[in-house]
Scaffold this motif. Sequence first.
Motif, PDB file in Angstrom:
ATOM      1  N   GLU A  86       2.728  23.139 -35.415  1.00  8.20           N
ATOM      2  CA  GLU A  86       1.690  23.758 -36.570  1.00  8.20           C
ATOM      3  C   GLU A  86       1.008  24.240 -36.887  1.00  8.20           C
ATOM      4  OE1 GLU A  86       4.931  22.522 -39.970  1.00  8.20           O
ATOM      5  OE2 GLU A  86       2.732  20.817 -39.962  1.00  8.20           O
ATOM      6  N   ALA A  87       0.071  23.931 -36.155  1.00  4.55           N
ATOM      7  CA  ALA A  87      -1.657  24.449 -35.851  1.00  4.55           C
ATOM      8  C   ALA A  87      -1.912  25.730 -35.286  1.00  4.55           C
ATOM      9  CB  ALA A  87      -2.268  23.547 -36.080  1.00  4.55           C
ATOM     10  N   LYS A  88      -0.984  26.089 -34.430  1.00  8.94           N
ATOM     11  CA  LYS A  88      -1.352  26.696 -33.797  1.00  8.94           C
ATOM     12  C   LYS A  88      -0.877  28.344 -34.499  1.00  8.94           C
ATOM     13  CE  LYS A  88      -1.683  23.964 -30.251  1.00  8.94           C
ATOM     14  NZ  LYS A  88      -2.803  23.362 -29.978  1.00  8.94           N
ATOM     15  N   ASN A  89      -1.361  29.058 -33.780  1.00  8.41           N
ATOM     16  CA  ASN A  89      -1.951  30.972 -34.862  1.00  8.41           C
ATOM     17  C   ASN A  89      -0.366  31.298 -33.101  1.00  8.41           C
ATOM     18  OD1 ASN A  89      -3.770  30.837 -36.079  1.00  8.41           O
ATOM     19  ND2 ASN A  89      -4.992  30.952 -34.800  1.00  8.41           N
ATOM     20  N   MET A  90       1.056  31.523 -33.706  1.00 12.11           N
ATOM     21  CA  MET A  90       1.527  32.349 -32.266  1.00 12.11           C
ATOM     22  C   MET A  90       1.871  33.414 -32.744  1.00 12.11           C
ATOM     23  SD  MET A  90       3.929  30.469 -31.007  1.00 12.11           S
ATOM     24  CE  MET A  90       3.793  28.937 -31.027  1.00 12.11           C
ATOM     25  N   TYR A  91       1.602  34.468 -31.887  1.00  8.83           N
ATOM     26  CA  TYR A  91       2.042  35.812 -31.714  1.00  8.83           C
ATOM     27  C   TYR A  91       3.170  35.875 -30.951  1.00  8.83           C
ATOM     28  CZ  TYR A  91      -2.926  35.364 -33.629  1.00  8.83           C
ATOM     29  OH  TYR A  91      -3.605  35.511 -34.010  1.00  8.83           O
ATOM     30  N   HIS A  92       3.446  37.237 -31.114  1.00  9.50           N
ATOM     31  CA  HIS A  92       4.742  37.463 -30.691  1.00  9.50           C
ATOM     32  C   HIS A  92       4.641  39.000 -30.369  1.00  9.50           C
ATOM     33  CE1 HIS A  92       8.650  40.666 -30.591  1.00  9.50           C
ATOM     34  NE2 HIS A  92       9.266  39.186 -29.716  1.00  9.50           N
ATOM     35  N   LEU A  93       4.451  39.559 -28.900  1.00 13.77           N
ATOM     36  CA  LEU A  93       4.132  41.128 -28.376  1.00 13.77           C
ATOM     37  C   LEU A  93       5.509  41.865 -28.713  1.00 13.77           C
ATOM     38  CD1 LEU A  93       2.482  43.175 -26.887  1.00 13.77           C
ATOM     39  CD2 LEU A  93       3.628  42.574 -25.042  1.00 13.77           C
ATOM     40  N   LYS A  94       5.169  42.713 -29.954  1.00  7.80           N
ATOM     41  CA  LYS A  94       6.500  43.254 -30.477  1.00  7.80           C
ATOM     42  C   LYS A  94       6.376  44.429 -29.432  1.00  7.80           C
ATOM     43  CE  LYS A  94       7.602  46.538 -34.255  1.00  7.80           C
ATOM     44  NZ  LYS A  94       7.364  46.561 -34.921  1.00  7.80           N
ATOM     45  N   GLY A  95       7.677  44.982 -28.919  1.00 10.53           N
ATOM     46  CA  GLY A  95       8.264  45.714 -27.803  1.00 10.53           C
ATOM     47  C   GLY A  95       7.844  45.609 -26.212  1.00 10.53           C
TER      48      GLY A  95
END
Length: 102
Positions: A86-95
Motif C-alpha cells: 500500500e505504501a508503494k508508488n505503483m506505476y504502469h508503463l502505458k503501451g
Amino acid sequence: MSQKTYTDITTEEMESLVMEPETVIVDVRDEWEFEEFNIGGLNIPLAEIRDKRPYLLPYDNVIVVCTNGIRSRVAAKDFCRHPELEAKNMYHLKGGILGVDE
C-alpha cells in the motif's frame, strides 16, 4: 474505503523514475520473452506475481511492464490490492515495452 491505484506513465517518465533510488522495474512477461528482449529489472512472470510479491518490499517505486501493457495492467491492479504494498508508488508503463526505443 479507498482503493489504491497505479499511475500510467510514458517511456520518458519511466526513464526519469528509474534514476531514483528505491525504484524497480517488474517485467511480468514469461522468462523466454524476458531473455529475448528486456529493459532490465526483475522478471516476475504474471503467473508468479502472488508468490513473488515479497521481492517488491525493498522498493518505494514499482514500475510494472510487459510487451504491450495488458499483462502489466493486470499485475499493477493485483499489486494495488495488497496491504503490504500500500505504501508503494505503483506505476504502469502505458503501451508496454514495444514503445521503448532502443
